[in-house]
Write a protein that holds these residues in place. Structure first.
Motif, PDB file in Angstrom:
ATOM      1  N   SER A 493       0.853  -1.716   0.098  1.00  0.00           N
ATOM      2  CA  SER A 493      -0.162  -0.236   0.108  1.00  0.00           C
ATOM      3  C   SER A 493       0.646   1.899   0.139  1.00  0.00           C
ATOM      4  CB  SER A 493      -0.672  -0.086   1.133  1.00  0.00           C
ATOM      5  OG  SER A 493      -0.324   0.263   2.520  1.00  0.00           O
ATOM      6  N   ASP A 494       0.633   2.244  -0.250  1.00  0.00           N
ATOM      7  CA  ASP A 494       0.999   3.485  -0.508  1.00  0.00           C
ATOM      8  C   ASP A 494       1.225   4.107   0.949  1.00  0.00           C
ATOM      9  OD1 ASP A 494       2.154   5.938  -1.820  1.00  0.00           O
ATOM     10  OD2 ASP A 494       0.517   7.536  -0.248  1.00  0.00           O
ATOM     11  N   PHE A 495       0.770   3.955   1.949  1.00  0.00           N
ATOM     12  CA  PHE A 495       0.986   4.072   3.434  1.00  0.00           C
ATOM     13  C   PHE A 495       2.237   3.519   3.718  1.00  0.00           C
ATOM     14  CE2 PHE A 495       0.791   3.069   7.659  1.00  0.00           C
ATOM     15  CZ  PHE A 495       0.461   4.036   8.711  1.00  0.00           C
ATOM     16  N   ALA A 496       2.151   2.201   3.471  1.00  0.00           N
ATOM     17  CA  ALA A 496       3.259   1.121   4.066  1.00  0.00           C
ATOM     18  C   ALA A 496       4.490   1.774   3.137  1.00  0.00           C
ATOM     19  CB  ALA A 496       2.764  -0.156   3.105  1.00  0.00           C
ATOM     20  N   PHE A 497       4.388   1.979   1.775  1.00  0.00           N
ATOM     21  CA  PHE A 497       5.408   2.149   1.906  1.00  0.00           C
ATOM     22  C   PHE A 497       6.265   3.408   1.675  1.00  0.00           C
ATOM     23  CE2 PHE A 497       7.066   5.145  -2.346  1.00  0.00           C
ATOM     24  CZ  PHE A 497       8.442   3.807  -2.641  1.00  0.00           C
ATOM     25  N   ARG A 498       5.718   4.336   2.068  1.00  0.00           N
ATOM     26  CA  ARG A 498       5.447   6.436   2.971  1.00  0.00           C
ATOM     27  C   ARG A 498       6.089   5.668   4.654  1.00  0.00           C
ATOM     28  NH1 ARG A 498       2.121  10.777   1.330  1.00  0.00           N
ATOM     29  NH2 ARG A 498       2.199  10.488  -0.693  1.00  0.00           N
ATOM     30  N   MET A 598       5.896  13.428  -2.647  1.00  0.00           N
ATOM     31  CA  MET A 598       6.762  14.264  -2.686  1.00  0.00           C
ATOM     32  C   MET A 598       7.648  13.612  -1.640  1.00  0.00           C
ATOM     33  SD  MET A 598       7.034  16.235  -5.401  1.00  0.00           S
ATOM     34  CE  MET A 598       8.511  16.619  -5.451  1.00  0.00           C
ATOM     35  N   LEU A 599       8.936  14.207  -1.726  1.00  0.00           N
ATOM     36  CA  LEU A 599      10.140  12.997  -0.317  1.00  0.00           C
ATOM     37  C   LEU A 599      10.877  14.911  -0.424  1.00  0.00           C
ATOM     38  CD1 LEU A 599      12.035  11.821   1.853  1.00  0.00           C
ATOM     39  CD2 LEU A 599      12.918  10.828  -0.487  1.00  0.00           C
ATOM     40  N   GLY A 600      11.030  15.495   1.134  1.00  0.00           N
ATOM     41  CA  GLY A 600      12.029  15.824   0.630  1.00  0.00           C
ATOM     42  C   GLY A 600      13.214  16.028   1.539  1.00  0.00           C
ATOM     43  N   ARG A 663      13.088   9.283 -16.256  1.00  0.00           N
ATOM     44  CA  ARG A 663      11.768   9.659 -16.253  1.00  0.00           C
ATOM     45  C   ARG A 663      12.464  10.938 -15.066  1.00  0.00           C
ATOM     46  NH1 ARG A 663       6.755   7.180 -15.390  1.00  0.00           N
ATOM     47  NH2 ARG A 663       7.200   4.793 -16.573  1.00  0.00           N
ATOM     48  N   THR A 664      12.166  11.696 -14.993  1.00  0.00           N
ATOM     49  CA  THR A 664      12.983  12.470 -14.169  1.00  0.00           C
ATOM     50  C   THR A 664      12.176  13.166 -12.628  1.00  0.00           C
ATOM     51  OG1 THR A 664      13.063  14.959 -15.731  1.00  0.00           O
ATOM     52  CG2 THR A 664      12.970  15.782 -13.549  1.00  0.00           C
ATOM     53  N   LEU A 665      13.029  12.456 -11.692  1.00  0.00           N
ATOM     54  CA  LEU A 665      12.922  12.067 -10.112  1.00  0.00           C
ATOM     55  C   LEU A 665      12.307  13.282  -8.972  1.00  0.00           C
ATOM     56  CD1 LEU A 665      14.851   8.871  -9.440  1.00  0.00           C
ATOM     57  CD2 LEU A 665      12.680   8.899 -11.036  1.00  0.00           C
ATOM     58  N   GLY A 666      13.098  14.911  -9.692  1.00  0.00           N
ATOM     59  CA  GLY A 666      13.446  15.445  -9.035  1.00  0.00           C
ATOM     60  C   GLY A 666      14.904  15.625  -9.287  1.00  0.00           C
ATOM     61  N   VAL A 667      14.791  17.013  -8.050  1.00  0.00           N
ATOM     62  CA  VAL A 667      15.881  17.692  -8.100  1.00  0.00           C
ATOM     63  C   VAL A 667      17.118  18.845  -6.490  1.00  0.00           C
ATOM     64  CG1 VAL A 667      14.770  19.727 -10.149  1.00  0.00           C
ATOM     65  CG2 VAL A 667      14.996  20.383  -7.625  1.00  0.00           C
ATOM     66  N   MET A 668      17.884  18.540  -6.626  1.00  0.00           N
ATOM     67  CA  MET A 668      18.553  18.919  -5.796  1.00  0.00           C
ATOM     68  C   MET A 668      19.376  19.823  -5.483  1.00  0.00           C
ATOM     69  SD  MET A 668      21.460  15.464  -5.615  1.00  0.00           S
ATOM     70  CE  MET A 668      21.948  15.183  -6.374  1.00  0.00           C
ATOM     71  N   GLY A 669      20.012  20.770  -5.119  1.00  0.00           N
ATOM     72  CA  GLY A 669      20.848  21.904  -4.986  1.00  0.00           C
ATOM     73  C   GLY A 669      20.832  22.477  -3.743  1.00  0.00           C
ATOM     74  N   ARG A 670      21.666  23.995  -3.894  1.00  0.00           N
ATOM     75  CA  ARG A 670      21.262  25.171  -3.092  1.00  0.00           C
ATOM     76  C   ARG A 670      20.478  25.773  -3.167  1.00  0.00           C
ATOM     77  NH1 ARG A 670      27.140  29.203  -2.691  1.00  0.00           N
ATOM     78  NH2 ARG A 670      25.005  29.474  -4.510  1.00  0.00           N
ATOM     79  N   VAL A 671      20.335  26.099  -1.950  1.00  0.00           N
ATOM     80  CA  VAL A 671      19.456  27.455  -1.557  1.00  0.00           C
ATOM     81  C   VAL A 671      20.085  28.380  -2.484  1.00  0.00           C
ATOM     82  CG1 VAL A 671      16.717  28.414  -0.792  1.00  0.00           C
ATOM     83  CG2 VAL A 671      17.941  25.977  -0.485  1.00  0.00           C
ATOM     84  N   GLU A 693       5.498   9.707  -6.491  1.00  0.00           N
ATOM     85  CA  GLU A 693       5.130   8.802  -7.667  1.00  0.00           C
ATOM     86  C   GLU A 693       6.119   8.252  -8.048  1.00  0.00           C
ATOM     87  OE1 GLU A 693       2.124   8.723  -7.052  1.00  0.00           O
ATOM     88  OE2 GLU A 693       1.702  10.190  -5.458  1.00  0.00           O
ATOM     89  N   GLU A 694       7.362   8.838  -9.594  1.00  0.00           N
ATOM     90  CA  GLU A 694       8.285   8.558 -10.170  1.00  0.00           C
ATOM     91  C   GLU A 694       8.837   6.927  -9.577  1.00  0.00           C
ATOM     92  OE1 GLU A 694       7.636   8.804 -13.114  1.00  0.00           O
ATOM     93  OE2 GLU A 694       6.288  10.670 -13.666  1.00  0.00           O
ATOM     94  N   ILE A 695       9.107   7.427  -8.565  1.00  0.00           N
ATOM     95  CA  ILE A 695      10.541   6.635  -7.294  1.00  0.00           C
ATOM     96  C   ILE A 695       9.549   5.260  -6.848  1.00  0.00           C
ATOM     97  CG2 ILE A 695      11.135   6.246  -5.159  1.00  0.00           C
ATOM     98  CD1 ILE A 695      12.201   9.043  -5.301  1.00  0.00           C
ATOM     99  N   ARG A 696       7.920   5.874  -6.733  1.00  0.00           N
ATOM    100  CA  ARG A 696       7.443   4.517  -6.310  1.00  0.00           C
ATOM    101  C   ARG A 696       7.282   3.387  -8.005  1.00  0.00           C
ATOM    102  NH1 ARG A 696       3.823   2.142  -3.459  1.00  0.00           N
ATOM    103  NH2 ARG A 696       3.227   0.352  -4.109  1.00  0.00           N
ATOM    104  N   ARG A 697       7.086   4.155  -9.384  1.00  0.00           N
ATOM    105  CA  ARG A 697       7.006   3.043 -10.551  1.00  0.00           C
ATOM    106  C   ARG A 697       7.879   2.803 -10.183  1.00  0.00           C
ATOM    107  NH1 ARG A 697       4.537   8.639 -11.991  1.00  0.00           N
ATOM    108  NH2 ARG A 697       2.030   8.491 -12.194  1.00  0.00           N
TER     109      ARG A 697
END
Length: 800
Positions: A493-498, A598-600, A663-671, A693-697
């Motif tokens: 389930s999505d809950f278990a994954f998170r 999202m994961l931050g 697939r684009t999973l996200g971004v990272m860097g310096r604020v 969502e993309e990571i789960r796929r």
């Protein structure tokens, strides 16, 4: 809710202590916050009798009084009040008394005359703001008696926290019902007979435009009133529960509100126009000056009370200034009504205008006691103002109260509560609450009391029975959970994954942040986030929470600011939550909203916790990338690709886009430093946002392959190359991997040195070699390392 213990005893013969009552109500779900003793500061004030009063020979306004304060001898007291006179009974502060303002009464000489105490005004006693003269007590007061006893002031006031569903407990009557039920005491409502002995004045006609918005509206006229202060007993009782006394007419409406929970409002009848009252919605943009002197701009959704030509009050919230009661008022129109809670709540929140009336209307009042409260207030007004109640009343009730009929099964109650309660106990509780019971074997039917809008279903009645029995006395028992092998192998389930991701992040030493989904438009603007995909809140809790977040960064940066403000030197946090974006027009979503998990990740300050003896280096890009790579291995994702973000990112610089399998999973860097500075950051803030969502796929599509653990040890060699700054590290790693050397197991960047004033940088890579069937020899490893070096020099143009 402030509950005066002496006021409560007018309804129930409760003889216990305030603490015992508070403890019992707490176990019934009405939590005791505090016990207030509002007049403890004047408990040492006594009654004095002015035996003599003469003018001071050295002053034109002071008086020398001889006062009998029950001390066995007359006290000389110098008083400057203009209304002091011989024969009065007055409050006296003896020598040594500490006044509410902190003044300590001492022996003194005023213009040569000795003074052994002070005759007090109401303001000096903290009762009211009146300081025009001393407080004059009734002639029946006994010299030497305590003032609090003479005035029968409320000694103990309980501050009780009322949950939103218990609107019936926002009054003395409501809490008296609970007390009577808890201690099995009789409930008696003091009667106040109403006499309609006034002139036959024309009563305003009442018209209700929407019966759902206003189920009942009624009014009475009290003629020939004289506006003045209320009697001491009324004023002091209101003062004890935190209400400022104003006048006899206004004080009665507040008194009844606290006594039985029915908000009332008094209009000056002579200021109403057209001889009619209409309950209707405002015109868009209409203006009304309320009793607090503020001009309010109304909307079409605001319910108003209107005369023939204008709005004269905001229904259930506050009256209008044009028709308020003043010292010249002679005829009063007393309003008592019932309004739809949602309408009152919306108007009150939108205008930021909360009152004792709106607080009760928002939660629901007892419609069946609306007329009773009006008659009680009218009789009280007539008694306190010298007025007379005119015959008849204005009354319209398009939606009479119809009680809900609720099924109740004693056996079902026992099953849900886990205790065996007798049917006799169930009936005693339900009837004690005011329910009319019809028993038909094992299935009963209960009629809802008009003062309990929260009772609508069987579970509500079962909760009431359990509450009175004592939920704290029910032994806790864990439910039996049986595993079902038939569900083995079902998708996670999505809950278990998170939850699994949260355990992973906690295992890395990251702390979880839980932020509101609501942010402010100004927060989104501060990070330069797009405006076209935002969702505004129609009825925000505050101006700082008027939009749904379109990124996790605003909440994470707010968390950073809060922690830095508390002295934190570093922060390693994560958040797993949804972001919200407006759905495209072509999207047929019912909500008009697209939610994305999202994961931050955020790193700030020291790389290690301060309690560990490592160096105090700050976290950087490599730490953030390492966490992302660890996530890839944890979820068995394909190899990640890192590339410079195309275009300009709203708040990250530099910014790296993360991709995998196209697939684009996200971004990272310096604020950006200029944006991070607004959140008190004085060091680099590293942040990543990944699309769950993309990571789960990718995770669900991953095929896990097992291989035997290596038996023979690895051999490691380092190789350092001097390369132009334009040569990307990823290109070097990809080139080495492309050689497909059979003994080369792994290669990682180990160190990077960038000399000043040089176009080159030194890159050190660590090569790991291993053979599956035997231990490698140094000569073999050196040969393989040389192949790598020659290939890099030949194909990438670097120096070794």
């Amino acid at each position: 809710m402030l509950l005066s213990l002496s006021w409560l005893r007018e309804f129930v013969p409760y003889e216990g202590t305030a603490q015992e009552l508070g403890d019992k109500l707490t176990m019934l779900g009405l939590e005791l916050e505090d016990i207030v003793r509002p007049y403890e500061a004047i408990s040492s004030i006594v009654v004095g009798h002015v035996v003599e009063c003469a003018d001071h020979p050295e002053s034109d306004h002071l008086h020398i009084c001889k006062v009998d304060a029950g001390q066995g001898e007359l006290l000389d007291i110098v008083c400057g009040a203009p209304n002091v006179a011989k024969g009065q009974k007055v409050p006296v502060a003896l020598v040594g008394t500490t006044m509410p303002g902190g003044l300590v009464i001492k022996k003194a000489k005023l213009r040569g005359a000795p003074s052994h105490g002070m005759i007090c005004s109401e303001r000096e006693l903290g009762l009211t703001e009146d300081h025009s003269g001393i407080m004059v007590l009734p002639d029946s007061a006994v010299p030497g008696a305590r003032l609090v006893d003479t005035l029968e002031l409320d000694r103990e006031v309980l501050d009780i926290s009322i949950t939103p569903n218990r609107a019936d407990c926002l009054s003395v009557l409501g809490l008296a019902r609970e007390t009577a039920l808890a201690f099995k005491l009789p409930l008696t409502i003091p009667e106040l007979p109403l006499e309609e002995n006034g002139p036959a004045l024309a009563l305003p006609d009442v018209d209700i435009a929407d019966g759902d918005a206003c189920p009942l509206y009624a009014g009475r006229v009290i003629a020939d009133v004289k506006i003045g202060p209320s009697p001491m007993r009324i004023r002091h009782r209101l003062h004890a529960v935190g209400v400022r006394p104003i006048s006899n007419i206004v004080d009665v409406t507040n008194y009844i509100l606290f006594e039985c929970g029915q908000p009332l409002h008094s209009f000056d009848l002579d200021k109403l126009q057209g001889g009619c009252i209409r309950v209707d919605f405002a015109a868009e943009g209409e203006r009304l000056v309320t009793l607090d002197g503020q001009e309010r701009i109304l909307r079409a959704a605001d319910l108003t009370i209107r005369d023939k030509n204008r709005a004269v009050a905001l229904a259930g919230v506050m009256g209008g200034a044009e028709t308020e009661i003043d010292e010249n008022s002679r005829n009063v129109f007393l309003e008592s009504a019932c309004f739809k809670p949602a309408l009152i709540r919306k108007t009150s929140r939108r205008l930021g205008l909360s009152s004792e009336s709106s607080y009760r209307f928002e939660r629901g009042i007892d419609q069946c006691r609306t007329l009773w409260a009006m008659d009680r207030a009218a009789a009280m007004m007539a008694a306190l103002s010298g007025g007379k109640v005119c015959p008849g009343k204005s009354h319209a009730e398009p939606r009479p109260f119809v009680p809900a009929r609720i099924t109740f099964r004693p056996e079902r109650a026992n099953a849900l509560l886990g205790v065996e309660l007798s049917p006799e106990f169930d009936a005693e509780v339900l009837e004690g609450m005011g329910c009319a019971l019809e028993k038909n074997g094992d299935v009963w039917t209960a009629s809802q009391p008009s003062w309990r809008p929260d009772l609508t279903r069987e579970a509500d009645l079962i909760e009431e029975v359990g509450r009175v029995w004592g939920l704290d006395t029910i032994e806790p028992a864990l439910p039996v959970v049986c595993g079902d092998l038939s569900r083995a192998g079902e998708p996670e389930s999505d809950f278990a994954f998170r939850m699994r991701l949260k355990r992973w992040a906690a295992g890395l030493g990251l702390n979880e942040a839980v932020n509101y989904s609501f942010v402010g438009h100004k927060d989104l603007d501060q990070l330069n986030l797009p405006k076209d995909n935002r969702i505004s809140i129609m009825n925000p809790l505050s101006a700082e929470q008027d939009a749904l977040r379109t990124a996790l960064a605003p909440g994470l940066l707010q968390t950073l600011r809060n922690n830095l403000a508390q002295g934190a030197a570093g922060l390693r946090i994560f958040e797993i939550a949804n972001i919200f974006e407006a759905a495209p027009r072509a999207d047929e979503r019912a909500t008009g909203c697209v939610e994305t998990g999202m994961l931050g990740l955020m790193l700030y300050g020291s790389r290690f916790d301060g309690s560990w003896p490592q160096s105090s280096e700050d976290a950087d890009y490599a730490d953030l990338k390492g966490i992302v790579e660890n996530l890839r291995e944890f979820l068995h994702l394909p190899a990640l690709e890192y590339a410079a973000y195309e275009g300009e990112h709203p708040f990250l610089l530099p910014c790296v886009a993360i991709r995998a399998d196209g697939r684009t999973l996200g971004v990272m860097g310096r604020v950006r430093p200029e944006q991070a500075d607004a959140f008190y950051a004085r060091k680099d803030v590293w942040l990543a946002e990944l699309n769950l969502e993309e990571i789960r796929r990718l995770h669900d599509a991953a095929a896990i392959k097992f291989a035997p653990l290596p038996v023979f040890p690895p051999v490691r060699r380092d190789i350092t190359i001097m390369a132009n700054r334009s040569v990307r590290i990823g290109a070097v790693l990809a080139h080495i991997a492309g050689l497909r050397l059979p003994l080369l197991e792994n290669v990682v960047l180990h160190d990077c040195f960038e000399p000043e004033d040089s176009e080159e940088r030194n890159l050190t890579f660590r090569l790991t070699f291993r053979h599956a069937d035997r231990t490698l020899k140094d000569a073999e490893v050196d040969k393989e390392r040389e192949k790598v070096a020659q290939s890099l020099v030949r194909d990438l143009g670097v120096r070794v």
